[in-house]
Design a protein around this motif. Sequence first.
Motif, PDB file in Angstrom:
ATOM      1  N   LEU A  16      42.212  53.798  37.105  1.00  0.00           N
ATOM      2  CA  LEU A  16      42.302  54.144  38.524  1.00  0.00           C
ATOM      3  C   LEU A  16      42.769  52.890  39.250  1.00  0.00           C
ATOM      4  CD1 LEU A  16      38.945  56.098  39.018  1.00  0.00           C
ATOM      5  CD2 LEU A  16      41.231  57.088  39.214  1.00  0.00           C
ATOM      6  N   TYR A  17      43.298  53.053  40.473  1.00  0.00           N
ATOM      7  CA  TYR A  17      43.855  51.906  41.181  1.00  0.00           C
ATOM      8  C   TYR A  17      43.521  51.985  42.664  1.00  0.00           C
ATOM      9  CZ  TYR A  17      46.750  53.108  37.160  1.00  0.00           C
ATOM     10  OH  TYR A  17      47.179  53.506  35.912  1.00  0.00           O
ATOM     11  N   LEU A  18      43.290  50.835  43.276  1.00  0.00           N
ATOM     12  CA  LEU A  18      43.207  50.747  44.724  1.00  0.00           C
ATOM     13  C   LEU A  18      44.401  49.917  45.178  1.00  0.00           C
ATOM     14  CD1 LEU A  18      40.099  50.448  46.894  1.00  0.00           C
ATOM     15  CD2 LEU A  18      42.093  49.065  47.460  1.00  0.00           C
ATOM     16  N   VAL A  19      45.267  50.528  45.981  1.00  0.00           N
ATOM     17  CA  VAL A  19      46.524  49.892  46.382  1.00  0.00           C
ATOM     18  C   VAL A  19      46.823  50.220  47.842  1.00  0.00           C
ATOM     19  CG1 VAL A  19      47.537  49.932  44.063  1.00  0.00           C
ATOM     20  CG2 VAL A  19      47.835  51.905  45.576  1.00  0.00           C
ATOM     21  N   LEU A  29      48.535  45.850  33.618  1.00  0.00           N
ATOM     22  CA  LEU A  29      47.156  45.623  33.195  1.00  0.00           C
ATOM     23  C   LEU A  29      46.841  44.143  33.086  1.00  0.00           C
ATOM     24  CD1 LEU A  29      44.504  46.954  32.005  1.00  0.00           C
ATOM     25  CD2 LEU A  29      45.543  46.587  29.767  1.00  0.00           C
ATOM     26  N   GLY A  30      47.631  43.409  32.299  1.00  0.00           N
ATOM     27  CA  GLY A  30      47.357  41.999  32.085  1.00  0.00           C
ATOM     28  C   GLY A  30      47.434  41.182  33.354  1.00  0.00           C
ATOM     29  N   GLU A  31      48.379  41.516  34.233  1.00  0.00           N
ATOM     30  CA  GLU A  31      48.553  40.784  35.488  1.00  0.00           C
ATOM     31  C   GLU A  31      47.298  40.828  36.348  1.00  0.00           C
ATOM     32  OE1 GLU A  31      51.057  41.763  39.491  1.00  0.00           O
ATOM     33  OE2 GLU A  31      52.196  41.813  37.617  1.00  0.00           O
ATOM     34  N   HIS A  32      46.569  41.932  36.270  1.00  0.00           N
ATOM     35  CA  HIS A  32      45.385  42.095  37.113  1.00  0.00           C
ATOM     36  C   HIS A  32      44.128  41.439  36.541  1.00  0.00           C
ATOM     37  CE1 HIS A  32      47.832  44.939  39.324  1.00  0.00           C
ATOM     38  NE2 HIS A  32      46.893  44.965  40.244  1.00  0.00           N
ATOM     39  N   PRO A  46      47.694  40.278  43.689  1.00  0.00           N
ATOM     40  CA  PRO A  46      47.419  40.430  45.121  1.00  0.00           C
ATOM     41  C   PRO A  46      47.410  41.878  45.584  1.00  0.00           C
ATOM     42  CG  PRO A  46      49.674  39.668  44.763  1.00  0.00           C
ATOM     43  CD  PRO A  46      48.989  39.626  43.429  1.00  0.00           C
ATOM     44  N   GLU A  47      46.550  42.152  46.557  1.00  0.00           N
ATOM     45  CA  GLU A  47      46.579  43.407  47.308  1.00  0.00           C
ATOM     46  C   GLU A  47      46.254  44.665  46.506  1.00  0.00           C
ATOM     47  OE1 GLU A  47      46.942  43.701  50.582  1.00  0.00           O
ATOM     48  OE2 GLU A  47      47.302  41.583  50.923  1.00  0.00           O
ATOM     49  N   SER A  48      45.571  44.542  45.373  1.00  0.00           N
ATOM     50  CA  SER A  48      45.274  45.743  44.593  1.00  0.00           C
ATOM     51  C   SER A  48      44.108  45.488  43.652  1.00  0.00           C
ATOM     52  CB  SER A  48      46.501  46.202  43.789  1.00  0.00           C
ATOM     53  OG  SER A  48      46.961  45.168  42.944  1.00  0.00           O
ATOM     54  N   LEU A  49      43.469  46.574  43.222  1.00  0.00           N
ATOM     55  CA  LEU A  49      42.416  46.541  42.211  1.00  0.00           C
ATOM     56  C   LEU A  49      42.801  47.489  41.090  1.00  0.00           C
ATOM     57  CD1 LEU A  49      39.151  46.723  44.381  1.00  0.00           C
ATOM     58  CD2 LEU A  49      40.238  44.672  43.416  1.00  0.00           C
ATOM     59  N   PHE A  50      42.595  47.057  39.864  1.00  0.00           N
ATOM     60  CA  PHE A  50      42.872  47.857  38.672  1.00  0.00           C
ATOM     61  C   PHE A  50      41.523  48.192  38.051  1.00  0.00           C
ATOM     62  CE2 PHE A  50      46.502  48.515  35.565  1.00  0.00           C
ATOM     63  CZ  PHE A  50      45.798  49.282  34.666  1.00  0.00           C
ATOM     64  N   GLY A  85      38.550  39.984  46.708  1.00  0.00           N
ATOM     65  CA  GLY A  85      39.896  40.459  46.989  1.00  0.00           C
ATOM     66  C   GLY A  85      40.197  40.413  48.465  1.00  0.00           C
ATOM     67  N   THR A  86      41.478  40.194  48.787  1.00  0.00           N
ATOM     68  CA  THR A  86      41.934  40.194  50.164  1.00  0.00           C
ATOM     69  C   THR A  86      42.880  41.363  50.381  1.00  0.00           C
ATOM     70  OG1 THR A  86      41.765  37.781  50.307  1.00  0.00           O
ATOM     71  CG2 THR A  86      43.127  38.880  51.960  1.00  0.00           C
ATOM     72  N   LEU A  87      42.604  42.184  51.368  1.00  0.00           N
ATOM     73  CA  LEU A  87      43.453  43.319  51.697  1.00  0.00           C
ATOM     74  C   LEU A  87      44.066  43.087  53.068  1.00  0.00           C
ATOM     75  CD1 LEU A  87      41.143  46.270  50.585  1.00  0.00           C
ATOM     76  CD2 LEU A  87      42.997  45.222  49.298  1.00  0.00           C
ATOM     77  N   THR A  88      45.384  43.165  53.158  1.00  0.00           N
ATOM     78  CA  THR A  88      46.069  42.964  54.430  1.00  0.00           C
ATOM     79  C   THR A  88      46.849  44.196  54.872  1.00  0.00           C
ATOM     80  OG1 THR A  88      48.026  42.028  53.348  1.00  0.00           O
ATOM     81  CG2 THR A  88      46.282  40.496  54.003  1.00  0.00           C
TER      82      THR A  88
END
Length: 199
Positions: A16-19, A29-32, A46-50, A85-88
Amino acid sequence: MTVLFDADVSVHYGQLYLVNRDSPDGLDLGEHFRGQANGLCGAAAPESLFLITDRHTGTVALRIELHEREPPVAADWAEVVEVSGTLTGEQPGLSEWGGRWYPLALPPGEYRVRYCGGEDRYLLQFWPGAPAPDAVLRVTKGAYWHEFARSLPPPPTPERWPPRNCGGPPRSGSPLPCAHAGRSSGGGAGSRPVPRCSG
């Protein structure tokens, strides 16, 4: 406390993802998870959750809460991790692997995020907080994913993030397939393009 979301969602490949609504397609996957101690909630990009779930394919219950301050950890959760995390963006939302998107009334800001998991049910809690290292507070089945995250190389500096769109196959050896074909769930207001690998 404000409940932002409380419903069943579909998972594929345990993801699931928060974007943000206007985020570029392609979550890797690895980037997160590079540089993290936990392998269940990826916040290194940046700007997302995996988010990783124990169920590979099917339906899980997910509740998302916004708190004014850090809430206590309930005793009945088998897996508990925290990230910062920072969300803008102005249109954050939850995205399923197939592209279905659920808007979230989550104001921009710096957050501490707690991700809790149990038997086909999950809880994501946000509260204001300065950046801090991620942490594993409780672990059972998630040990494999924590070891995976710790085996990854350190993340690149922000100005050297790899491109997100690839149009090609997943990287060899990736423990989870990614939707590199870029299929969508049919469009419409509740859909986003399927996340793809960064090639």
